[in-house]
Design an enzyme around this catalytic site. Structure first.
Site, PDB file in Angstrom:
ATOM      1  N   GLY A   1      39.292  14.586  25.107  1.00  0.00           N
ATOM      2  CA  GLY A   1      38.908  15.758  24.251  1.00  0.00           C
ATOM      3  C   GLY A   1      37.369  15.910  23.835  1.00  0.00           C
ATOM      4  O   GLY A   1      37.169  17.077  24.013  1.00  0.00           O
ATOM      5  N   GLU A   2      36.620  14.938  23.666  1.00  0.00           N
ATOM      6  CA  GLU A   2      35.254  14.897  23.439  1.00  0.00           C
ATOM      7  C   GLU A   2      34.224  15.318  24.815  1.00  0.00           C
ATOM      8  O   GLU A   2      33.669  16.194  24.720  1.00  0.00           O
ATOM      9  CB  GLU A   2      34.702  13.852  23.120  1.00  0.00           C
ATOM     10  CG  GLU A   2      35.389  13.080  21.604  1.00  0.00           C
ATOM     11  CD  GLU A   2      35.868  13.927  20.480  1.00  0.00           C
ATOM     12  OE1 GLU A   2      35.085  14.710  20.171  1.00  0.00           O
ATOM     13  OE2 GLU A   2      36.917  13.596  20.020  1.00  0.00           O
TER      14      GLU A   2
ATOM     15  N   THR B   1      48.184  19.701  30.563  1.00  0.00           N
ATOM     16  CA  THR B   1      47.527  19.709  29.264  1.00  0.00           C
ATOM     17  C   THR B   1      46.187  19.071  29.262  1.00  0.00           C
ATOM     18  O   THR B   1      45.288  19.511  28.873  1.00  0.00           O
ATOM     19  CB  THR B   1      48.505  18.894  28.395  1.00  0.00           C
ATOM     20  OG1 THR B   1      48.609  17.613  28.858  1.00  0.00           O
ATOM     21  CG2 THR B   1      49.785  19.733  27.993  1.00  0.00           C
TER      22      THR B   1
ATOM     23  N   ILE C   1      46.823  18.319  17.310  1.00  0.00           N
ATOM     24  CA  ILE C   1      46.082  19.469  17.093  1.00  0.00           C
ATOM     25  C   ILE C   1      45.761  20.495  18.271  1.00  0.00           C
ATOM     26  O   ILE C   1      45.137  21.410  18.188  1.00  0.00           O
ATOM     27  CB  ILE C   1      44.661  19.168  16.340  1.00  0.00           C
ATOM     28  CG1 ILE C   1      43.772  18.342  17.253  1.00  0.00           C
ATOM     29  CG2 ILE C   1      44.858  18.313  15.206  1.00  0.00           C
ATOM     30  CD1 ILE C   1      42.384  17.912  17.063  1.00  0.00           C
ATOM     31  N   GLY C   2      46.518  20.270  19.140  1.00  0.00           N
ATOM     32  CA  GLY C   2      46.471  21.039  20.373  1.00  0.00           C
ATOM     33  C   GLY C   2      46.789  20.512  21.790  1.00  0.00           C
ATOM     34  O   GLY C   2      46.957  21.071  22.820  1.00  0.00           O
TER      35      GLY C   2
ATOM     36  N   PHE D   1      39.519  20.700  15.689  1.00  0.00           N
ATOM     37  CA  PHE D   1      38.223  20.508  16.252  1.00  0.00           C
ATOM     38  C   PHE D   1      37.368  19.385  15.428  1.00  0.00           C
ATOM     39  O   PHE D   1      36.101  19.247  15.672  1.00  0.00           O
ATOM     40  CB  PHE D   1      37.549  21.596  16.520  1.00  0.00           C
ATOM     41  CG  PHE D   1      37.873  22.555  17.598  1.00  0.00           C
ATOM     42  CD1 PHE D   1      38.408  22.358  18.711  1.00  0.00           C
ATOM     43  CD2 PHE D   1      38.533  23.842  17.104  1.00  0.00           C
ATOM     44  CE1 PHE D   1      39.169  23.278  19.449  1.00  0.00           C
ATOM     45  CE2 PHE D   1      39.427  24.869  17.760  1.00  0.00           C
ATOM     46  CZ  PHE D   1      39.586  24.318  19.106  1.00  0.00           C
TER      47      PHE D   1
ATOM     48  N   LYS E   1      41.877   7.061  29.446  1.00  0.00           N
ATOM     49  CA  LYS E   1      40.759   7.095  28.700  1.00  0.00           C
ATOM     50  C   LYS E   1      40.892   8.701  28.189  1.00  0.00           C
ATOM     51  O   LYS E   1      41.181   9.530  28.625  1.00  0.00           O
ATOM     52  CB  LYS E   1      39.569   6.876  29.408  1.00  0.00           C
ATOM     53  CG  LYS E   1      39.426   5.681  30.190  1.00  0.00           C
ATOM     54  CD  LYS E   1      37.809   5.110  30.610  1.00  0.00           C
ATOM     55  CE  LYS E   1      37.501   5.868  31.805  1.00  0.00           C
ATOM     56  NZ  LYS E   1      36.382   5.181  32.505  1.00  0.00           N
ATOM     57  N   GLY E   2      39.951   8.779  26.843  1.00  0.00           N
ATOM     58  CA  GLY E   2      39.861  10.002  26.377  1.00  0.00           C
ATOM     59  C   GLY E   2      39.584  11.075  27.119  1.00  0.00           C
ATOM     60  O   GLY E   2      38.613  11.004  27.739  1.00  0.00           O
TER      61      GLY E   2
ATOM     62  N   ILE F   1      45.510  10.446  34.309  1.00  0.00           N
ATOM     63  CA  ILE F   1      45.815  11.679  33.782  1.00  0.00           C
ATOM     64  C   ILE F   1      47.327  11.716  33.686  1.00  0.00           C
ATOM     65  O   ILE F   1      48.154  11.543  34.465  1.00  0.00           O
ATOM     66  CB  ILE F   1      45.450  12.793  34.743  1.00  0.00           C
ATOM     67  CG1 ILE F   1      43.843  12.684  34.757  1.00  0.00           C
ATOM     68  CG2 ILE F   1      45.617  14.215  34.158  1.00  0.00           C
ATOM     69  CD1 ILE F   1      43.089  12.667  33.628  1.00  0.00           C
TER      70      ILE F   1
END
Lengths: 749, 327
Positions: free
Chosen positions: A715-716, A645, A476-477, A250, A712-713, A640
């Site tokens: 995670g955040e 995931t 990291i996951g 994280f 496009k990302g 996607i």
């Protein structure tokens, strides 16, 4: 799964390529390596927050059974790369990471004062308890509220007022102040800790005097390699970093920390491999955190809901020895149409350890204030907060005055509103009930730069028709390996089960750290490039065949599918990748490709990912108990790659946001400058019982300006905007506006 | 490493004798609390007497009681048919405690012996009269959000963290103890102590005394019961306030009541006066409100736990409403 649109391999909810390894325990994490003759190290921390070590009694520890060394500022091996102060009496330069064991200064409570090395972990733990320090204690400042007057503009912005951290004024400064319809509110988030399941750990092994191998929990293979090469003044290629599996991070694995240096020092001193794993308690002081932040938002709007001005100020906590900053106010500058926007960002140094980016860094903090303020303004206007956001939606970037590469936020809002049943929401709080429980609905928007960096991938097609790719990224996951396999499968026309993606080693071609939601855009583009290169090579091979069935073949007129190449116009001409290599008498076909984003595109387009989160909560009016009963998180994150995931990331972010909103917050006793909530019983990360059914929906439209895979990302944006969605829902349920997180039952009775 | 001896006797007499004659010896059962405390250096026993071989796991009817062996696991008791039938309040309280994993390790006797969760007790670098008499109470002027509002002293303001104990004190349980001087019975309300000047003394057990079982007398509280726990997260968190409420109803009249609170005192806090008030009254929200006010008499809060003065009575009212079915 019906939420997703499947197309070929990309998008499919493929199982994780390493899922079986993880659930069977076969996946090896950094602390799980066993090296011959390995010793164990335990870090000892200070029990005061500020001052210096007067005396250090290490005798008993040194004499304890099995102890090999006790290192501290008086005897530790010098780190040649540490910048030395000109005079020992001069203060350390501000703005650099903590340097281990260079002097007797204490900068925060649990500042590392010694590392004990023994032949077994148990002996090291015991001896660590025997190290006793006497201190010259100085008055410390750890209480954010009592020290806000000391906050200052970050040095980078002082040097360059145009720096993104600098003060920003669009239109008229603080224009809301003179407007008739306005709100002004202050918001506070406490210090939050990453608390990944896997504790930070490292095994340091000097294979030769100038050759270091570390098995390290890190998000940054290359960053770690470079940092240690610089510290120890050895060639970069002499530092090997292994991080094959990372059990969550994280953000706290984004740069190196003193405990890593402690293990490396110890390994040098005892001339054996040394393993050091932090305790859970040390995770609260040694590896960063999301900083405590104060924010104030002033906002004004016209009666019909046009925002006329926003002023957003923030103060974020940092340490006394390093300026940590984050882009808390960025989204306020670009999210809404407002002609007048002012932002001011300051940092407040305290006698604490340095923060580090934590999922949705800065933006998640900023979004809590901005999106809460939107809700407050909408309430003042008597307007539905979704409608208010749609009115102020902007079709171009008002900060940079550029078009968006892509933006499908409106579509995301519509999807989410339908799924949560937004029409059930009443404008007036407290109107919807479920038995005794008050029901409320809230929303929050998130955004984060659609970042992309430079990465290199090596791809080797073997004569059995399998493909092995390598790059020094980490996982990291989120399922990086799985996503890369799917990208390659799609681009090369090879079944995913014939593809392996190897990561987490500095021996592989360089990739940036896994952070800033950039991995798929960055490494995925290099995978794309490698696949294109392989296709080109295969095309040349078949085109030059003695057999003329592929005469005139180009990449464009060939079909690559299921590991075969065929002429699109006459599919009977067909050869497997394996046969092509056989014909060429090649054991393998290897390409290494680097992919670099086109910088000029960033001059023409503004690139962001977007999310919108909807929450349904129930609050008990007597006991203040809070239940999140439904959540819908929608993302405009380009293509996607893997529905499962990606959905997993969104759900994880939503749960993190529930923690931010309702349960997480560190408490320090400022008399000692020492945390009192430093285990998982007292620091409340959310558990299953706190998480409802969470739907994650994707717009799933490609952003081909950003990168060839159109991603496009995620995670955040998965966490940015969740906390305000919940806080706004609590307001809608109860009429209580809680502006200081976490929203615990005592704040609602 | 930290040296300690470990023995695992198969007879209770041997276990008791070992601990009775060695001040530095302690019993260990599930170890869910003791092992943590040893790892942190809060407790440093030199000898662990593992009692898991002793035949103390049974749950059975005995002489008008449900007798629960000291080694019965929290998880097993919460799911036991007899317990669910006779003492559903106890099952509810057990299920509100800890996590499933912990409940499957923790024993009933061990739960009774659970130490306080005060952060100053747990951190050996902080002052704590309970851990190190004479060093002062860290919580008194420190962080005291989780702390007591009843029965505290200026030496200690920590609370008993157990949920099970709250139900057991409400249900008039009796602790069966065996010791070097023979067997004795301790009413549950007298098992735990208030801190007074000696917070380091945790319970009224004497050195070497071993909990063999707990008797919960059969009573009419089999239907209208509720254990309500308010906490910062919905599982695996200690109570801000919890309430065990049990009513014997005759139509809408309360024949008798049992009421206790957790998270408010150094021992599970039985509310006798409120119980007496409830007896004979109609089961209405107004009655419950008055009972709650009586229950809160004498409460005194600190800097961070003033909310308990409101949350306490609110939770009592809500638990009584849940127990009675009064909306």
């Amino acid at each position: 799964m019906k939420d997703y649109f499947f197309q070929d391999t990309i998008g499919k909810p493929m199982d994780r390529v390493d899922g079986r390894l993880k659930v069977t325990g076969a996946a090896k994490y950094s602390a799980e390596y066993e090296l011959p003759n390995m010793a164990h190290a335990v870090l000892v921390g200070s029990t005061i927050a500020k001052g210096s070590i007067k005396s250090l009694d290490t005798k008993r520890a040194e004499n304890a059974p099995g102890v090999l060394a006790v290192l501290h500022y008086q005897n530790a091996p010098k780190v040649p790369g540490y910048a030395q102060a000109a005079h020992p009496t001069e203060p350390k330069p501000v703005g650099q990471p903590l340097q281990l064991f260079i002097d007797n200064q204490i900068n925060f409570n649990d500042h590392p004062i010694a590392v004990v090395v023994a032949d077994t972990l148990e002996r090291a733990m015991y001896a660590a308890k025997l190290v006793k320090a006497q201190y010259n204690e100085e008055k410390h400042a750890t209480d954010f509220n009592k020290n806000t007057a000391k906050a200052f503009l970050p040095t980078a912005a002082k040097r360059n007022p145009k720096h993104p951290l600098g003060d920003y004024v669009r239109g008229k400064e603080d224009a809301y102040k003179t407007e008739p319809l306005k709100i002004e509110s202050e918001y506070v988030i406490p210090t939050e800790f990453h608390n990944p399941m896997e504790l930070q750990s490292i095994i340091a092994h000097w294979e030769a005097a100038d050759k270091l191998t570390v098995y390290d929990k890190t998000q940054a293979v290359m960053g770690t390699q470079n940092a240690f090469a610089k510290d120890w003044k050895i060639p970069v290629e002499n530092v090997k970093v292994i991080a094959t599996f990372v059990g969550g991070a994280f953000g706290n694995g984004l740069h190196t920390w003193p405990h890593e240096t402690a293990a490396i020092m110890a390994a040098k001193k005892v001339n054996r491999p040394v393993k050091l794993m932090l305790t859970r308690e040390q995770m609260f002081t040694m590896v960063g955190y999301r900083p405590h932040a104060w924010q104030k938002v002033g906002m004004s709007a016209t009666k019909d809901g046009k925002i006329t001005a926003i002023t957003h100020e923030a103060i974020g906590q940092t340490s006394s020895y390093e300026e940590f900053t984050e882009s808390t106010l960025q989204q306020t500058r670009m999210m809404y149409t407002s002609p007048n926007v002012t932002t001011r960002y300051r940092i407040l140094p305290l006698d604490v350890s340095t923060p580090i980016w934590m999922r949705g860094p800065g933006e998640a903090t900023g979004a809590f204030a901005l999106e809460s303020a939107l809700d407050e303004m909408a309430f003042v206007l008597g307007m539905d907060p979704l409608e208010f956001r749609l009115i102020n939606h902007t079709d171009k970037d008002p900060e940079k005055n550029l078009p968006w590469s892509t933006k499908y936020l409106k579509e995301a809002m519509q999807m989410g509103a339908e799924r949560i049943g937004w029409s059930k929401r009443q404008l007036k709080p407290g109107m919807v009930k479920n038995g005794e429980w008050l029901v409320g609905y809230g929303m929050g928007v998130g955004t984060f730069g659609a970042n992309r960096g430079r990465a290199k991938v090596k791809a080797t097609l073997h004569k059995d028709g399998t493909l092995v790719m390598q790059s020094a990224t980490t996982d990291i996951g989120p399922g990086t390996g799985t996503a890369m396999v799917q990208i390659a499968a799609q681009n090369l026309g090879l079944p995913p089960e014939k593809i392996v993606f190897e990561l987490g080693s500095s021996l592989y071609p360089p990739s940036p750290s896994q952070g800033g939601s950039a991995t798929v855009a960055t490494v995925g583009s290099a995978v794309h490039a490698a696949c294109q290169a392989l296709k080109q090579r295969l095309t040349s091979m078949v085109a030059g065949n003695a057999d003329t069935s592929f005469k005139g073949a180009t990449v464009e007129n060939l079909t690559f599918k299921d590991g075969y190449v065929s002429m699109t116009a006459s599919p009977s001409a067909r050869l497997s990748f394996a046969d092509i290599l056989k014909q060429q008498n090649l054991p393998e076909l290897e390409v290494t490709e680097e992919s670099t984003p086109d910088a000029s595109l960033r001059q023409k387009y503004s690139m962001y990912s977007y999310s919108v989160h909807f929450a349904e909560v129930q609050v008990h009016p007597l006991t203040g108990q809070i239940k999140v009963t439904n959540m819908v998180s929608c993302a405009d994150a380009g293509t996607i790659i893997n529905a499962k995931t990606a959905g997993n990331q969104m759900i994880g972010g939503a749960v993190g946001g529930i923690g931010m909103a309702l349960t997480e917050g560190a408490v320090m006793d400022h008399r000692f400058g020492r945390y009192v909530t430093k285990d998982l019983a007292e620091y409340h990360v959310p558990v299953h019982a706190d998480a409802p059914n969470i739907s994650s929906l994707f717009v799933n439209k490609p952003d081909l300006i950003n990168n060839p895979n159109g991603t496009k990302g995620i995670g955040e944006i998965a966490i940015i905007g969740v906390a305000p969605a919940i806080a706004n829902a609590v307001f809608n349920a109860t009429g209580k506006r809680i502006r200081e997180l976490p929203i615990t039952p005592d704040k609602l009775i | 490493m930290i040296q300690f001896q470990y023995v695992k006797p198969s007879k209770s007499k041997a276990a008791i004798d070992t601990v009775a004659k060695d001040q530095s010896a302690v019993f260990i059962a599930g170890g869910t609390n003791l092992v943590d405390l040893m790892k942190r250096g809060v407790m440093n026993p030199e000898k662990l007497v593992d009692i898991n071989k002793l035949p103390l796991r049974k749950i059975e009817r005995e002489n008008g009681n449900v007798r629960i062996g000291a080694l019965a696991l929290n998880g097993a008791v919460a799911e036991d048919k007899l317990v669910l039938e006779k003492h559903p309040l106890l099952a509810q309280a057990l299920n509100a405690g800890a996590s499933a994993q912990l409940r499957n390790m923790a024993t009933v006797g061990g739960n009774m012996m659970q130490r306080v969760r005060c952060p100053y007790f747990y951190d050996t670098a902080m002052p704590c009269n309970k851990r190190e008499p004479g060093t002062g109470c860290g919580a008194l002027e420190g962080y005291n959000r989780m702390h007591a509002i009843f029965g505290h002293s200026d030496k200690c303001i920590a609370v008993n963290p157990s949920d099970m104990n709250v139900a057991l004190v409400a249900l008039d349980a009796v602790v069966l103890v065996s010791g070097p001087k023979g067997d004795r019975k301790i009413p549950f309300a007298e098992f735990h102590r208030l801190p007074g000047d000696t917070p380091q003394i945790h319970t009224n057990l004497q050195q070497g005394e071993l909990i063999m079982a707990v008797d919960v007398p059969e009573n009419p509280y089999t239907k209208n019961v509720n254990y309500l726990k308010v906490r910062d997260r919905n599982s695996y968190a200690f109570a801000l306030v919890s309430v065990a409420a049990a009513l014997d109803l005759d139509g809408s009249t309360i024949k008798s009541a049992r009421l206790a609170m957790g998270g408010v005192a150094h021992k599970p806090w039985r509310l006798n006066e409120a119980e007496q008030f409830l007896a004979g009254k109609p089961a209405t929200e107004a009655t419950f409100l008055q009972a709650a006010q009586i229950a809160m008499r004498g409460a005194k809060a600190f800097e961070h736990n003033k909310f308990k003065l409101t949350l306490g009575p609110n939770t009592i009212v809500q638990a009584l409403k849940n127990a009675s079915g009064v909306a």
